[in-house]
Design a protein around this motif. Structure first.
Motif, mmCIF file in Angstrom:
data_model
loop_
_atom_site.group_PDB
_atom_site.id
_atom_site.type_symbol
_atom_site.label_atom_id
_atom_site.label_comp_id
_atom_site.label_asym_id
_atom_site.label_seq_id
_atom_site.Cartn_x
_atom_site.Cartn_y
_atom_site.Cartn_z
ATOM 1 N N HIS A 1 0.839 -1.205 0.000
ATOM 2 C CA HIS A 1 0.000 0.000 0.000
ATOM 3 C C HIS A 1 0.873 1.253 0.000
ATOM 4 C CE1 HIS A 1 -2.730 -2.992 2.089
ATOM 5 N NE2 HIS A 1 -3.422 -2.660 1.039
ATOM 6 N N ALA A 2 1.959 1.190 0.771
ATOM 7 C CA ALA A 2 2.865 2.341 0.834
ATOM 8 C C ALA A 2 3.383 2.666 -0.562
ATOM 9 C CB ALA A 2 4.031 2.048 1.774
ATOM 10 N N TYR A 3 3.685 1.623 -1.307
ATOM 11 C CA TYR A 3 4.159 1.758 -2.691
ATOM 12 C C TYR A 3 3.120 2.514 -3.523
ATOM 13 C CZ TYR A 3 5.087 -0.237 -7.396
ATOM 14 O OH TYR A 3 5.301 -0.448 -8.726
ATOM 15 N N SER A 4 1.880 2.067 -3.428
ATOM 16 C CA SER A 4 0.814 2.703 -4.195
ATOM 17 C C SER A 4 0.572 4.144 -3.744
ATOM 18 C CB SER A 4 -0.463 1.881 -4.046
ATOM 19 O OG SER A 4 -1.533 2.528 -4.679
ATOM 20 N N ILE A 5 0.556 4.359 -2.433
ATOM 21 C CA ILE A 5 0.347 5.703 -1.891
ATOM 22 C C ILE A 5 1.446 6.641 -2.378
ATOM 23 C CG2 ILE A 5 0.386 7.088 0.235
ATOM 24 C CD1 ILE A 5 -0.807 4.520 1.630
ATOM 25 N N ASN A 6 2.692 6.209 -2.214
ATOM 26 C CA ASN A 6 3.826 7.047 -2.610
ATOM 27 C C ASN A 6 3.790 7.391 -4.095
ATOM 28 O OD1 ASN A 6 6.009 5.548 -0.202
ATOM 29 N ND2 ASN A 6 5.374 7.676 -0.294
ATOM 30 N N ARG A 7 3.503 6.411 -4.913
ATOM 31 C CA ARG A 7 3.526 6.665 -6.351
ATOM 32 C C ARG A 7 2.344 7.524 -6.786
ATOM 33 N NH1 ARG A 7 7.712 4.159 -8.956
ATOM 34 N NH2 ARG A 7 6.953 5.282 -10.745
ATOM 35 N N ASN A 8 1.169 7.257 -6.223
ATOM 36 C CA ASN A 8 0.008 8.087 -6.552
ATOM 37 C C ASN A 8 0.231 9.528 -6.135
ATOM 38 O OD1 ASN A 8 -2.570 6.925 -7.735
ATOM 39 N ND2 ASN A 8 -1.982 5.301 -6.339
ATOM 40 N N TYR A 9 0.757 9.686 -4.934
ATOM 41 C CA TYR A 9 1.020 11.024 -4.416
ATOM 42 C C TYR A 9 2.073 11.721 -5.272
ATOM 43 C CZ TYR A 9 2.439 14.729 -1.225
ATOM 44 O OH TYR A 9 2.743 15.938 -0.680
ATOM 45 N N ASN A 10 3.075 10.925 -5.662
ATOM 46 C CA ASN A 10 4.155 11.490 -6.465
ATOM 47 C C ASN A 10 3.668 12.012 -7.822
ATOM 48 O OD1 ASN A 10 7.021 10.793 -8.211
ATOM 49 N ND2 ASN A 10 7.091 11.979 -6.333
#
Length: 604
Positions: free
Chosen positions: A86-95
């Motif tokens: 989830h952290a991966y998805s959150i970070n990339r979406n936010y990025n």
RNA sequence: AGACCCAUCGUCUAGUGGAAGGAUACGGGACUCUGGAUCCUGUGGCAGGCGUUCAAAUCGCCUUGGGUCUGCCA
């Protein structure tokens, strides 16, 4: 456009001649003028790497589909713990939002009152904030759109595109067909619009029991995509919702709710995992049927799917993680061995390391199992920069420096970081009796052993050269009790006056001035790279590492007593450690090993 | 079985018709008061086949391998 061989040859020759004619200064000049970004620091390049989603976004920006806007979201269901995936998805979406000057929403997809709980909302918010993403004032809940979602469903019924079905779960399943055979149409499929409107309203009012009726979209029972075979839009659930209480007894299904949530929030790119790929036609279909007002379609987000991330020696599914917790293989969801965000926070991993890692692993459509060493690299990279150095002795061996006066005590000023001078200095005390690491002494060492052994001289870091003179053993067991050394007073601070070199430098702790602490050494949870790939007659439980934690009583520098839980240090030559934010107390200070140092000696 | 999706060093990835590059891991070397960090360097890859083209990792077809889909979960 095609070019023939001669013209290609000509072009290449011209280019080669031109390049050959350039001087080094001229090349530097050209680079400065034309490609200044290439001369910028490396970090930026990494972030500017393309991935297929970025290409889609850029295509949209070219065609103006979303007016150049980028608005992403992370839509967790509040029914579990967030993990590294989830952290991966959150970070990339936010990025994406940051990169394109857009926005990012945190939206709870809370459409199922049976499985969702308020406590998960709180823990997810905490995790997302800890990761360092900023959703500003856009903390949103799908349940806030329930009225709108209902209105849209009424619109669908009015258009003759949805009907109330009285069939039971079993019958609906039966009539859906299989992946190779088409389904059959429900006998209720052709009810009049008026009857459907009436029935749907009465569903909402609570006139029917759970499972008695559902609202279904009227699409195509023969579609090869099972999801298009008259999917369920609303089901009856007489259950209390964590936010809307008892206002509703019908709740929207995922496919209906999700695209509309995206639409309501004006999300441009709705990024989800690969298993939703087959849902996309339905996602699009629903949105295409609805109108804001006559002839004006509602906002249509673009759903894009990427492959989940897996890590070697770890299983990231909710089901498997729950098994670890419930089987008490670990100590709760925030156990430092777990790759939940709460676990990683406790373990001492930094949000920056997690972010750098997330951005290095591009979104792709290809299934992947990422080698843990890649994640570990980003953890060490960040920690190396940030952590002050400290001396610790994890498994102590007593050393007496026989020619050092008994009552004498010296104080050395030592740097907190070998290359970052801004981190300043601290003082460490040196005395006759010290501890060194058991591993740093060998009675019969191999030739390439740099550390202490009988007759050999090493440097005690920041202090003196010492030479091993004698080994004292327990007469009964033969176990080494302590070793006797002599020091060279001419080597104060760790440099010899006669230019003499030593091969090894070891760390130490004054036994009169050490702080005793608990140290928890963690190792990977599984013994197999991919525990899900089980061999004949085994299940993945058989690959659980029974030795993933060991607890030591160790000595560290006394000033650590005053440090806050969550503070990270490098224990020189041992690894990175953090004061546990849960179990550490003033009386019993607990350190978690975040990660070892790379060790090119141990590998041999 | 049907439909859809996917395939580049061990791993993670650039490359989108014109000499396959980076990161990590691994090997070698330099430097070092952490067997750390840093620097230099080496090994290693387009799943296979057929086609289109002067030229294919890139375009097409086939094969192989992997994934997803038959909840009133998300």
């Amino acid at each position: 456009m095609r070019k023939d061989a001669n013209s290609i040859k000509e072009i290449i020759e011209k280019k080669v001649n031109y390049v050959n004619s350039l001087t080094a200064e001229k090349i530097q000049q050209l680079a400065q003028d034309q490609y200044p970004e290439l001369l910028q620091k490396k970090e930026k390049e990494v972030q500017e790497e393309a991935d297929f989603i970025r290409e889609i976004i850029e295509e949209h920006n070219r065609t103006g589909r979303f007016g150049g806007k980028v608005h992403t979201r992370f839509p967790p269901e509040p029914n579990g713990w967030l993990h590294i995936g989830h952290a991966y998805s959150i970070n990339r979406n936010y990025n994406f939002a940051v990169e394109y000057g857009g926005k990012f929403n945190l939206r709870f997809d809370d459409t199922n009152p049976l499985t969702e709980e308020e406590e998960f909302v709180d823990s997810i918010i905490k995790d997302v904030l800890w990761l360092g993403v900023d959703y500003e004032d856009r903390l949103l809940f799908a349940s806030d759109y329930f009225d709108q979602l209902y209105e849209y469903a009424v619109q669908l019924v009015r258009k003759g595109l949805a009907y109330v079905d009285d069939s039971s779960v079993e019958v609906i399943r039966e009539m859906r067909g299989t992946i190779t055979e088409p389904g059959k149409e429900s006998p209720y499929r052709n009810r009049s619009i008026e009857e459907n409107l009436d029935l749907f309203e009465r569903m909402k009012k609570g006139e029917f029991k759970n499972g008695e009726k559902v609202l279904r979209a009227k699409i195509d029972m023969a579609d090869p995509n099972m999801l298009m075979r008259d999917p369920i839009v609303y089901r009856i659930l007489h259950a209390s919702h964590h936010r809307t209480g008892d206002k509703w007894c019908i709740y929207p299904m995922y496919d209906w709710a999700h695209g509309l949530e995206d639409s309501i929030e004006r999300i441009t790119h709705s990024i989800c995992t690969l298993e939703f790929e087959v849902h996309r036609p339905l996602y699009d279909w629903y949105i295409d049927q609805l109108e804001e007002e006559e002839g004006s379609p509602i906002h249509h987000s673009q759903q894009i799917e990427f492959a989940k991330m897996n890590l070697s020696y770890m299983v990231l599914s909710k089901r498997n993680m729950r098994m670890l917790v419930e089987g008490e293989y670990v100590n709760g969801w925030d156990d430092p061995r777990m790759l939940t965000i709460a676990g990683m926070r406790r373990r001492g991993y930094t949000p920056e390391a997690i972010r750098n890692f997330s951005l290095a692993i591009n979104f792709t459509k290809r299934e992947k199992i990422i080698d843990m060493s890649i994640f570990e690299h980003y953890i060490r990279e960040d920690l190396d920069k940030k952590c002050p150095r400290v001396m610790s002795v994890l498994s102590p061996l007593k050393v007496v420096i026989t020619n050092y006066p008994n009552e004498k005590e010296e104080v050395f000023s030592v740097p907190n970081h070998p290359s970052d001078k801004s981190m300043g200095n601290r003082e460490v005390k040196f005395t006759r009796n010290i501890y060194i690491e058991q591993e740093d002494f060998m009675e019969n060492p191999p030739e390439d052993y740099y550390r202490l052994s009988p007759g050999k001289e090493v440097r005690l870091k920041y202090a003196y050269f010492i030479k091993c003179e004698n080994v004292v053993k327990d007469e009964g067991t033969g176990e080494i009790k302590e070793i006797h050394c002599t020091y060279d007073s001419e080597t104060k601070g760790g440099e010899s006056s006669d230019g003499r070199k030593v091969q090894g430098t070891i760390h130490w702790s004054s036994s009169d001035n050490a702080l005793e602490v608990e140290v928890r050494q963690y190792d990977r949870l599984y013994t197999k790279e991919n525990p899900m790939e089980t061999e004949e007659g085994k299940e993945f439980k058989d690959y659980i590492n029974s030795d993933s934690i060991s607890i030591l009583k160790s000595y560290v520098e006394p000033f650590l007593k005053e440090k806050e839980p969550g503070s990270r240090f490098q224990f020189e030559r041992n690894g990175y450690y953090v004061i546990d934010i849960v179990d550490s107390t003033k009386e019993n200070i607990v350190f978690n090993r975040i990660i070892t140092l790379r060790d090119s000696w141990a590998k041999k």
